[in-house]
Motif scaffolding. Structure first.
Motif, PDB file in Angstrom:
ATOM      1  N   GLN A   1     -31.106  64.921  54.177  1.00 42.83           N
ATOM      2  CA  GLN A   1     -30.641  64.624  52.815  1.00 42.83           C
ATOM      3  C   GLN A   1     -29.335  63.831  52.810  1.00 42.83           C
ATOM      4  N   GLU A   2     -28.426  64.149  53.726  1.00 37.86           N
ATOM      5  CA  GLU A   2     -27.154  63.425  53.795  1.00 37.86           C
ATOM      6  C   GLU A   2     -27.380  61.955  54.160  1.00 37.86           C
ATOM      7  N   GLU A   3     -28.319  61.698  55.064  1.00 33.29           N
ATOM      8  CA  GLU A   3     -28.635  60.320  55.448  1.00 33.29           C
ATOM      9  C   GLU A   3     -29.261  59.557  54.283  1.00 33.29           C
ATOM     10  N   VAL A   4     -30.152  60.213  53.550  1.00 37.07           N
ATOM     11  CA  VAL A   4     -30.784  59.567  52.391  1.00 37.07           C
ATOM     12  C   VAL A   4     -29.714  59.194  51.367  1.00 37.07           C
ATOM     13  N   GLU A   5     -28.795  60.115  51.102  1.00 32.87           N
ATOM     14  CA  GLU A   5     -27.739  59.841  50.123  1.00 32.87           C
ATOM     15  C   GLU A   5     -26.820  58.721  50.590  1.00 32.87           C
ATOM     16  N   ALA A   6     -26.455  58.726  51.863  1.00 31.26           N
ATOM     17  CA  ALA A   6     -25.582  57.676  52.396  1.00 31.26           C
ATOM     18  C   ALA A   6     -26.265  56.314  52.311  1.00 31.26           C
ATOM     19  N   LYS A   7     -27.535  56.257  52.675  1.00 32.02           N
ATOM     20  CA  LYS A   7     -28.273  54.995  52.613  1.00 32.02           C
ATOM     21  C   LYS A   7     -28.485  54.563  51.160  1.00 32.02           C
ATOM     22  N   SER A   8     -28.703  55.515  50.264  1.00 32.03           N
ATOM     23  CA  SER A   8     -28.873  55.205  48.843  1.00 32.03           C
ATOM     24  C   SER A   8     -27.599  54.599  48.271  1.00 32.03           C
ATOM     25  N   LYS A   9     -26.452  55.163  48.647  1.00 36.91           N
ATOM     26  CA  LYS A   9     -25.172  54.626  48.178  1.00 36.91           C
ATOM     27  C   LYS A   9     -24.924  53.234  48.756  1.00 36.91           C
ATOM     28  N   ALA A  10     -25.307  53.026  50.002  1.00 33.80           N
ATOM     29  CA  ALA A  10     -25.141  51.703  50.628  1.00 33.80           C
ATOM     30  C   ALA A  10     -26.025  50.671  49.939  1.00 33.80           C
ATOM     31  N   ILE A  11     -27.241  51.059  49.581  1.00 31.48           N
ATOM     32  CA  ILE A  11     -28.143  50.153  48.867  1.00 31.48           C
ATOM     33  C   ILE A  11     -27.569  49.822  47.493  1.00 31.48           C
ATOM     34  N   ASN A  12     -27.021  50.819  46.811  1.00 32.87           N
ATOM     35  CA  ASN A  12     -26.398  50.583  45.506  1.00 32.87           C
ATOM     36  C   ASN A  12     -25.223  49.610  45.646  1.00 32.87           C
ATOM     37  N   PHE A  13     -24.415  49.777  46.685  1.00 36.73           N
ATOM     38  CA  PHE A  13     -23.280  48.888  46.932  1.00 36.73           C
ATOM     39  C   PHE A  13     -23.765  47.448  47.126  1.00 36.73           C
ATOM     40  N   GLN A  14     -24.798  47.267  47.943  1.00 33.94           N
ATOM     41  CA  GLN A  14     -25.357  45.928  48.165  1.00 33.94           C
ATOM     42  C   GLN A  14     -25.924  45.355  46.863  1.00 33.94           C
ATOM     43  N   PHE A  15     -26.592  46.194  46.101  1.00 35.62           N
ATOM     44  CA  PHE A  15     -27.151  45.752  44.818  1.00 35.62           C
ATOM     45  C   PHE A  15     -26.038  45.296  43.872  1.00 35.62           C
ATOM     46  N   LEU A  16     -24.955  46.055  43.807  1.00 34.50           N
ATOM     47  CA  LEU A  16     -23.836  45.682  42.935  1.00 34.50           C
ATOM     48  C   LEU A  16     -23.194  44.367  43.367  1.00 34.50           C
ATOM     49  N   ASN A  17     -23.123  44.125  44.670  1.00 28.89           N
ATOM     50  CA  ASN A  17     -22.613  42.836  45.151  1.00 28.89           C
ATOM     51  C   ASN A  17     -23.528  41.696  44.712  1.00 28.89           C
ATOM     52  N   TRP A  18     -24.824  41.905  44.820  1.00 29.49           N
ATOM     53  CA  TRP A  18     -25.777  40.892  44.371  1.00 29.49           C
ATOM     54  C   TRP A  18     -25.659  40.681  42.855  1.00 29.49           C
ATOM     55  N   LEU A  19     -25.484  41.767  42.126  1.00 34.30           N
ATOM     56  CA  LEU A  19     -25.461  41.727  40.662  1.00 34.30           C
ATOM     57  C   LEU A  19     -24.288  40.922  40.108  1.00 34.30           C
ATOM     58  N   LYS A  20     -23.204  40.806  40.873  1.00 36.86           N
ATOM     59  CA  LYS A  20     -22.027  40.070  40.406  1.00 36.86           C
ATOM     60  C   LYS A  20     -22.375  38.649  39.974  1.00 36.86           C
ATOM     61  N   ASP A  21     -23.312  38.014  40.647  1.00 36.67           N
ATOM     62  CA  ASP A  21     -23.702  36.635  40.348  1.00 36.67           C
ATOM     63  C   ASP A  21     -24.933  36.545  39.451  1.00 36.67           C
ATOM     64  N   GLN A  22     -25.337  37.645  38.864  1.00 32.22           N
ATOM     65  CA  GLN A  22     -26.579  37.680  38.085  1.00 32.22           C
ATOM     66  C   GLN A  22     -26.341  38.085  36.635  1.00 32.22           C
ATOM     67  N   ASP A  23     -25.205  37.701  36.094  1.00 33.20           N
ATOM     68  CA  ASP A  23     -24.821  38.145  34.752  1.00 33.20           C
ATOM     69  C   ASP A  23     -25.870  37.884  33.669  1.00 33.20           C
ATOM     70  N   PRO A  24     -26.582  36.746  33.710  1.00 29.08           N
ATOM     71  CA  PRO A  24     -27.565  36.509  32.643  1.00 29.08           C
ATOM     72  C   PRO A  24     -28.732  37.507  32.629  1.00 29.08           C
ATOM     73  N   ILE A  25     -28.975  38.159  33.756  1.00 25.42           N
ATOM     74  CA  ILE A  25     -30.105  39.100  33.804  1.00 25.42           C
ATOM     75  C   ILE A  25     -29.725  40.367  33.053  1.00 25.42           C
ATOM     76  N   GLN A  26     -30.500  40.691  32.033  1.00 21.11           N
ATOM     77  CA  GLN A  26     -30.215  41.854  31.190  1.00 21.11           C
ATOM     78  C   GLN A  26     -31.255  42.964  31.313  1.00 21.11           C
ATOM     79  N   HIS A  27     -32.426  42.655  31.865  1.00 24.12           N
ATOM     80  CA  HIS A  27     -33.527  43.617  31.918  1.00 24.12           C
ATOM     81  C   HIS A  27     -33.888  43.917  33.375  1.00 24.12           C
ATOM     82  N   PHE A  28     -33.970  45.213  33.702  1.00 29.02           N
ATOM     83  CA  PHE A  28     -34.269  45.645  35.059  1.00 29.02           C
ATOM     84  C   PHE A  28     -35.341  46.725  35.034  1.00 29.02           C
TER      85      PHE A  28
END
Length: 125
Positions: free
Chosen positions: A44-71
């Motif tokens: 469970q700790e590994e899943v949570e750590a990897k989930s947080k890392a994926i969220n971090f990468q997603f947020l970095n990608w999202l910085k340049d995607q401001d026009p996208i409003q629907h997910f």
């Protein structure tokens, strides 16, 4: 590349995915099975750590995607040890994005897309 397959099932699944010379993994079903084995090997700790890392990468990608409003998000099924996408949901909620998910229509077994209400409630994990 090592030509000897490991005996541990999760290590073997990883080996099969990495071994480009392998002719055994050809179908989507086989790939899903191999990744399911890999997820099962995580605690469970590994899943949570990897989930947080994926969220971090997603947020970095999202910085340049401001026009996208629907997910569209798929939410994790605990028994499959899947990525915790609630981190992504929370991040998108904070940015005021419109969220959708899917569910199976039990009458005709087809997938339906649903718009998530802002105050959508989920069972605790």
């Amino acid at each position: 590349m090592d030509s000897i397959q490991p005996s541990n099932k999760s290590e073997q699944a990883l080996w099969l995915l990495k071994n480009k010379k392998n002719k055994h993994l050809k179908t989507k079903k086989e790939l899903r099975s191999a990744y399911r084995q890999l997820r099962k090997s995580l605690n469970q700790e590994e899943v949570e750590a990897k989930s947080k890392a994926i969220n971090f990468q997603f947020l970095n990608w999202l910085k340049d995607q401001d026009p996208i409003q629907h997910f569209h998000l798929f939410f994790p099924i605990d028994r499959f040890n899947e990525v915790n996408t609630f981190y992504i949901k929370d991040s998108l909620d904070q940015k005021g994005k419109t969220l959708y998910t899917s569910q199976v229509n039990k009458l005709n077994t087809e997938m339906e897309t649903l718009k998530l209400p802002v105050d959508a409630a989920f069972f605790p994990r």
